[in-house]
Design a protein around this motif. Structure first.
Motif, PDB file in Angstrom:
ATOM      1  N   PRO A 118      27.186  14.087   5.595  1.00 52.62           N
ATOM      2  CA  PRO A 118      26.181  14.094   4.531  1.00 52.62           C
ATOM      3  C   PRO A 118      24.791  13.762   5.068  1.00 52.62           C
ATOM      4  O   PRO A 118      24.649  12.894   5.948  1.00 52.62           O
ATOM      5  N   PHE A 119      23.788  14.445   4.539  1.00 53.87           N
ATOM      6  CA  PHE A 119      22.422  14.173   4.969  1.00 53.87           C
ATOM      7  C   PHE A 119      21.471  14.301   3.789  1.00 53.87           C
ATOM      8  O   PHE A 119      21.820  14.847   2.736  1.00 53.87           O
ATOM      9  N   ILE A 120      20.253  13.794   3.977  1.00 55.20           N
ATOM     10  CA  ILE A 120      19.261  13.809   2.905  1.00 55.20           C
ATOM     11  C   ILE A 120      17.883  14.072   3.496  1.00 55.20           C
ATOM     12  O   ILE A 120      17.566  13.599   4.594  1.00 55.20           O
ATOM     13  N   GLU A 121      17.069  14.865   2.796  1.00 60.45           N
ATOM     14  CA  GLU A 121      15.693  15.152   3.187  1.00 60.45           C
ATOM     15  C   GLU A 121      14.778  14.893   1.993  1.00 60.45           C
ATOM     16  O   GLU A 121      15.114  15.236   0.859  1.00 60.45           O
ATOM     17  N   PHE A 122      13.607  14.312   2.262  1.00 58.93           N
ATOM     18  CA  PHE A 122      12.672  13.950   1.200  1.00 58.93           C
ATOM     19  C   PHE A 122      11.510  14.931   1.118  1.00 58.93           C
ATOM     20  O   PHE A 122      10.959  15.339   2.133  1.00 58.93           O
ATOM     21  N   ASP A 123      11.148  15.272  -0.115  1.00 60.97           N
ATOM     22  CA  ASP A 123       9.929  16.019  -0.400  1.00 60.97           C
ATOM     23  C   ASP A 123       9.053  15.084  -1.237  1.00 60.97           C
ATOM     24  O   ASP A 123       9.140  15.052  -2.465  1.00 60.97           O
ATOM     25  N   LEU A 124       8.217  14.272  -0.543  1.00 62.05           N
ATOM     26  CA  LEU A 124       7.430  13.243  -1.220  1.00 62.05           C
ATOM     27  C   LEU A 124       6.383  13.834  -2.158  1.00 62.05           C
ATOM     28  O   LEU A 124       6.038  13.235  -3.174  1.00 62.05           O
ATOM     29  N   ALA A 134       0.832  -1.203   0.000  1.00 60.22           N
ATOM     30  CA  ALA A 134       0.000   0.000   0.000  1.00 60.22           C
ATOM     31  C   ALA A 134       0.868   1.255   0.000  1.00 60.22           C
ATOM     32  O   ALA A 134       1.819   1.356   0.756  1.00 60.22           O
ATOM     33  N   TYR A 135       0.530   2.189  -0.874  1.00 59.37           N
ATOM     34  CA  TYR A 135       1.272   3.447  -0.914  1.00 59.37           C
ATOM     35  C   TYR A 135       0.473   4.599  -0.320  1.00 59.37           C
ATOM     36  O   TYR A 135       1.023   5.666  -0.048  1.00 59.37           O
ATOM     37  N   PHE A 136      -0.832   4.376  -0.082  1.00 57.68           N
ATOM     38  CA  PHE A 136      -1.666   5.438   0.489  1.00 57.68           C
ATOM     39  C   PHE A 136      -2.652   4.798   1.462  1.00 57.68           C
ATOM     40  O   PHE A 136      -3.202   3.719   1.204  1.00 57.68           O
ATOM     41  N   LYS A 137      -2.865   5.469   2.613  1.00 66.58           N
ATOM     42  CA  LYS A 137      -3.793   4.949   3.617  1.00 66.58           C
ATOM     43  C   LYS A 137      -4.785   6.035   4.032  1.00 66.58           C
ATOM     44  O   LYS A 137      -4.448   7.217   4.072  1.00 66.58           O
ATOM     45  N   ILE A 138      -5.995   5.596   4.343  1.00 64.22           N
ATOM     46  CA  ILE A 138      -7.039   6.482   4.848  1.00 64.22           C
ATOM     47  C   ILE A 138      -7.561   5.884   6.146  1.00 64.22           C
ATOM     48  O   ILE A 138      -7.795   4.677   6.224  1.00 64.22           O
ATOM     49  N   ILE A 139      -7.731   6.708   7.169  1.00 69.23           N
ATOM     50  CA  ILE A 139      -8.227   6.225   8.456  1.00 69.23           C
ATOM     51  C   ILE A 139      -9.428   7.049   8.889  1.00 69.23           C
ATOM     52  O   ILE A 139      -9.581   8.215   8.503  1.00 69.23           O
ATOM     53  N   GLY A 140     -10.290   6.422   9.696  1.00 68.59           N
ATOM     54  CA  GLY A 140     -11.463   7.119  10.198  1.00 68.59           C
ATOM     55  C   GLY A 140     -11.950   6.505  11.495  1.00 68.59           C
ATOM     56  O   GLY A 140     -11.521   5.425  11.892  1.00 68.59           O
ATOM     57  N   ALA A 164       4.829   6.471   2.378  1.00 70.71           N
ATOM     58  CA  ALA A 164       6.240   6.858   2.299  1.00 70.71           C
ATOM     59  C   ALA A 164       6.515   8.132   3.081  1.00 70.71           C
ATOM     60  O   ALA A 164       7.591   8.299   3.657  1.00 70.71           O
ATOM     61  N   ASN A 165       5.553   9.048   3.112  1.00 71.60           N
ATOM     62  CA  ASN A 165       5.732  10.275   3.897  1.00 71.60           C
ATOM     63  C   ASN A 165       5.976   9.953   5.359  1.00 71.60           C
ATOM     64  O   ASN A 165       6.793  10.565   6.037  1.00 71.60           O
ATOM     65  N   GLU A 166       5.229   8.962   5.850  1.00 67.01           N
ATOM     66  CA  GLU A 166       5.346   8.578   7.250  1.00 67.01           C
ATOM     67  C   GLU A 166       6.694   7.926   7.527  1.00 67.01           C
ATOM     68  O   GLU A 166       7.310   8.140   8.559  1.00 67.01           O
TER      69      GLU A 166
END
Length: 255
Positions: free
Chosen positions: A171-177, A44-50, A144-146
């Motif tokens: 060295p470092f890395i930051e993600f912009d999903l 799963a690449y996307f989740k929805i919760i309620g 992936a954001n999480e």
């Protein structure tokens, strides 16, 4: 006297039976909850919760799965969403043999009402199964954001450990999903790049570097070369691991 004695034996037997029955139902419900929570789609690449009642939806490139806390699970084949960039919405619509599901995702801050966490999408869901319609509102987020959010500092490249005492800039890395971009520092020069992410596969494209002068560019050269070659990743707690054809290439730590 004998009748009174028999009566109390009957009452105690009923209480015992009801107590055992209630415990059995509780255990059964608890078992169902555990099964639902563990039966996640790893792709799963996307989740929805309620909430009210608790439910969730997982979207992968193969299927859309709807689950309730009581154990109900309904699956639908995946269809590409309709995207309205102006309204910043995505609409998934697909059918199975018993009905359909419609998911409308609108970009914007969303709270689940149960925690302080803020999600990036508002979700409206309509499910029709056996002519029964169920409607929900909830919050959605990219998996992936999480996993990849935050700043990751290099701790190992190939078999060599990296420490703050050895170099001035780790060295470092930051993600912009959202925009499929990364940025960071390669130990001397800053860098940025686009990337492609699919399940546990990742690849970096068009890595751009600034042009600052540094006396020793050995680590930077190895860093960029490795980044160009990796093709999969794994998040293990506070560690982000990059692999090249299954072999560990780079390890980062979240700080």
């Amino acid at each position: 006297m004998k009748k009174i004695y028999c009566f109390w034996i009957f009452v105690l037997s009923c209480i015992f039976f009801i107590g055992c029955h209630s415990t059995k139902n509780y255990d059964l419900k608890k078992d169902k909850i555990e099964k639902v929570s563990k039966n996640n789609d790893s792709n799963a690449y996307f989740k929805i919760i309620g909430t009210e009642p608790f439910w969730n939806i997982e979207i992968s490139e193969e299927k859309i799965s709807y689950s309730q806390i009581d154990g109900v699970k309904i699956e639908f084949p995946y269809n590409l969403p309709l995207i309205d960039k102006f309204a910043e919405t995505k609409i998934y619509k697909t059918v199975n043999g018993n009905g359909s599901i419609l998911i409308k995702l609108t970009k914007g801050s969303c709270s689940d009402g149960m925690s302080d966490k803020i999600y990036e999408y508002n979700a409206e869901v309509e499910i029709i199964q056996f002519k029964k319609t169920t409607k929900h509102k909830g919050c959605g987020y990219f998996v992936a954001n999480e996993l990849l959010s935050g700043t990751w500092f290099l701790s190992q490249i190939k078999s060599k450990k990296i420490s703050n005492n050895q170099i001035s800039v780790v060295p470092f890395i930051e993600f912009d999903l959202e925009n499929n971009r990364v940025s960071g520092n390669a130990s001397c020069n800053g860098f940025s790049s686009s990337f492609i992410l699919k399940n546990d596969k990742i690849s970096f494209k068009e890595i751009l570097l600034t042009r600052m002068f540094c006396e020793d560019l050995t680590l930077e050269k190895n860093f960029i070369e490795s980044l160009n070659e990796i093709n999969s990743y794994k998040v293990d707690g506070d560690e982000l691991k990059f692999y090249k054809e299954g072999f560990l290439e780079m390890v980062f730590e979240k700080k």
